[in-house]
Design an enzyme around this catalytic site. Structure first.
Site, PDB file in Angstrom:
ATOM      1  N   CYS A  65     -16.178  36.731  40.665  1.00 41.97           N
ATOM      2  CA  CYS A  65     -16.077  36.368  39.250  1.00 41.97           C
ATOM      3  C   CYS A  65     -16.213  34.863  39.078  1.00 41.97           C
ATOM      4  CB  CYS A  65     -14.728  36.835  38.700  1.00 41.97           C
ATOM      5  SG  CYS A  65     -14.535  36.498  36.933  1.00 41.97           S
ATOM      6  N   CYS A  69      -9.215  32.126  36.598  1.00 39.22           N
ATOM      7  CA  CYS A  69      -7.871  32.597  36.287  1.00 39.22           C
ATOM      8  C   CYS A  69      -6.970  32.482  37.521  1.00 39.22           C
ATOM      9  CB  CYS A  69      -7.912  34.040  35.799  1.00 39.22           C
ATOM     10  SG  CYS A  69      -9.061  34.313  34.426  1.00 39.22           S
ATOM     11  N   CYS A  72      -5.638  35.599  39.708  1.00 35.33           N
ATOM     12  CA  CYS A  72      -6.536  36.686  40.081  1.00 35.33           C
ATOM     13  C   CYS A  72      -7.196  36.478  41.433  1.00 35.33           C
ATOM     14  CB  CYS A  72      -7.607  36.851  38.999  1.00 35.33           C
ATOM     15  SG  CYS A  72      -8.645  38.304  39.267  1.00 35.33           S
ATOM     16  N   CYS A 109      -9.626  54.092  33.057  1.00 36.74           N
ATOM     17  CA  CYS A 109      -9.838  52.707  32.682  1.00 36.74           C
ATOM     18  C   CYS A 109     -10.964  52.126  33.525  1.00 36.74           C
ATOM     19  CB  CYS A 109      -8.564  51.906  32.884  1.00 36.74           C
ATOM     20  SG  CYS A 109      -7.150  52.645  32.037  1.00 36.74           S
ATOM     21  N   CYS A 142     -11.179  53.913  28.522  1.00 35.91           N
ATOM     22  CA  CYS A 142     -10.944  52.537  28.088  1.00 35.91           C
ATOM     23  C   CYS A 142     -11.835  51.624  28.921  1.00 35.91           C
ATOM     24  CB  CYS A 142      -9.486  52.167  28.282  1.00 35.91           C
ATOM     25  SG  CYS A 142      -9.105  50.445  27.882  1.00 35.91           S
ATOM     26  N   CYS A 202      -5.991  47.440  23.485  1.00 36.75           N
ATOM     27  CA  CYS A 202      -4.979  47.359  24.535  1.00 36.75           C
ATOM     28  C   CYS A 202      -4.915  45.909  24.970  1.00 36.75           C
ATOM     29  CB  CYS A 202      -5.380  48.259  25.712  1.00 36.75           C
ATOM     30  SG  CYS A 202      -4.363  48.056  27.180  1.00 36.75           S
ATOM     31  N   ARG A 272       2.926  50.008  28.762  1.00 35.13           N
ATOM     32  CA  ARG A 272       2.491  50.508  30.064  1.00 35.13           C
ATOM     33  C   ARG A 272       2.993  49.620  31.191  1.00 35.13           C
ATOM     34  NH1 ARG A 272      -2.698  50.664  29.210  1.00 35.13           N
ATOM     35  NH2 ARG A 272      -2.539  52.760  28.344  1.00 35.13           N
TER      36      ARG A 272
END
Length: 426
Positions: A65, A69, A72, A109, A142, A202, A272
């Site tokens: 990626c 972040c 992560c 998901c 999702c 979400c 969740r």
């Protein structure tokens, strides 16, 4: 406690607590913890009974990626030894999703690392959504693909997506210290685009990144204002190779207080329990079921969860039941606001909801989490045997041996399921 009585009354009326009340929940002592759980449990049962919704992650594209972040393992420059692969084919993703559905998951998901999808990526994911729905009647899907461009949410909705996940993660005030390659406002805009397209939104948070109680309350109140249908709560798993490797700030007791605070602020929302629950809650996970009404089944994006059957046994042993395919999720008033979509269910007149809702298109609050490159449950993986959390701060003692060495046995990189030749853990 007067505080808890007040919060229960407000939660049953869907009335927003004050920030001072939310902060007070986080400040309660361990001696008061069971009282806090019991109070928040009353609110949870009012809107969701004793049902637990199961969700299942399929990582469509892992690693590499370009975003930075800090939490992560898939971030730019990460040295975590995670699986790295490009897009799964629709039939591969459908096969992976079927494993979760067979284990009782109502929602699949679909997650992909990256800043956000190209139009070609949206085409890929659209075909995957269609393949999954063709093979699994009634399943909710999702998508979690990062920041959306104009029109992409509408295209996903047209392809059959029910929900879109993009987390706020932390407070606006501290967001810049966690990520520099996009902004907090970018995340808010993506959630709003999903809502405008008719997708169930979400959006949640990651706790344990060194934030203050004020930061936690700020992000949860911001989520309440944004009004997603589901709020995933992730707990950071620090691992070598990321800037947050030394942030071991969580205890099981603090995790429960955070979940209780979220439930009081978002009483009628699908809360969740997401990434990090096995590491930070450990043997106290069953208590969390009194606060949340949704969990992930099996493994996460790049880290392993506990065995799927263990999750099912935990739910049954704690006196809860898995939410069936014919049972809807959200209270009726939320379904009506959404336009009759996403797993809705109206609470029984005298309290807990137990009646089945209508059979309209599924569209409930989705799951996963962190956003651009690592939704819920995707944080916290490292090579087996690698030292984790060196130089831990307050709260780390419960994660160490008597000599202070890191408990590396608590974390494992996902080596099975989507993107591998090994069967999934569901």
């Amino acid at each position: 406690m007067d505080l808890l009585n007040t919060l229960v009354d407000k939660g049953l009326r869907r009335e927003l607590p004050t920030r001072e009340e939310a902060l007070a929940v986080l400040a309660t002592s361990d001696d008061e913890l069971l009282d806090v759980v019991a109070a928040a449990g009353k609110v949870r049962r009012q809107w969701f009974g004793r049902r637990v919704k199961l969700n299942y992650l399929v990582n469509l594209k892992s690693g590499l990626c370009p975003e930075d972040c800090s939490y992560c393992s898939q971030r730019l420059g990460s040295k975590a030894g995670i699986l790295k692969y490009t897009w799964l084919k629709p039939d591969e993703a459908s096969k992976a999703a079927a494993a979760g559905v067979a284990g009782g998951a109502k929602r699949v998901c679909l997650v992909a690392s990256g800043r956000g999808p190209t139009d070609r990526d949206v085409d890929r994911v659209s075909k995957t959504i269609e393949a999954i729905k063709e093979e699994n009647e009634g399943v909710e899907v999702c998508a979690c693909l990062g920041l959306l461009s104009d029109g992409q949410a509408d295209r996903l909705r047209s392809a059959g997506a029910d929900a879109y996940n993009h987390n706020l993660n932390t407070s606006e005030e501290t967001y810049g210290a966690i990520t520099t390659t996009h902004t907090y406002a970018d995340r808010v805009e993506t959630v709003q685009q999903a809502q405008a397209a008719g997708l169930s939104a979400c959006s949640g948070l990651i706790a344990g990144m060194g934030e203050s109680d004020k930061d936690l309350v700020d992000v949860v109140f911001a989520l309440r204002d944004l009004d997603p249908d589901s709020v995933p709560v992730n707990f950071l798993i620090p691992f070598e190779g990321t800037p947050l490797a030394k942030e071991w700030n969580l205890t099981p007791q603090r995790c429960l207080r955070i979940l209780a605070m979220v439930r009081f602020v978002c009483p009628d929302v699908e809360v969740r329990l997401a990434g990090g629950r096995e590491v930070h809650l450990r043997s106290m996970q069953p208590l969390a079921l009194h606060l949340v009404n949704s969990i992930f089944l099996g493994d996460y994006l790049t880290s392993e969860g506990q065995a799927g059957q263990t999750d099912l046994d935990m739910i049954a042993d704690a006196g809860f039941e898995v939410e069936g395919a014919g049972t809807t999720t959200l209270p009726r008033h939320r379904a009506d606001a959404l336009g009759g979509g996403c797993g809705t269910q109206e609470p029984a007149a005298e309290g807990p909801c137990g009646s089945h809702g209508t059979s309209g298109a599924p569209d409930c609050g989705s799951h996963e989490g962190s956003g651009g490159c690592g939704p819920c449950g995707g944080h916290g993986e490292q090579e087996p045997g690698a030292a984790a959390g060196a130089g831990k701060s307050v709260g780390a003692a419960s994660r160490t041996e008597s000599d202070g060495a890191a408990r590396t046995d608590l974390v494992a990189v996902r080596r099975r399921g989507a993107g591998t030749d090994h069967a999934p853990n569901a």
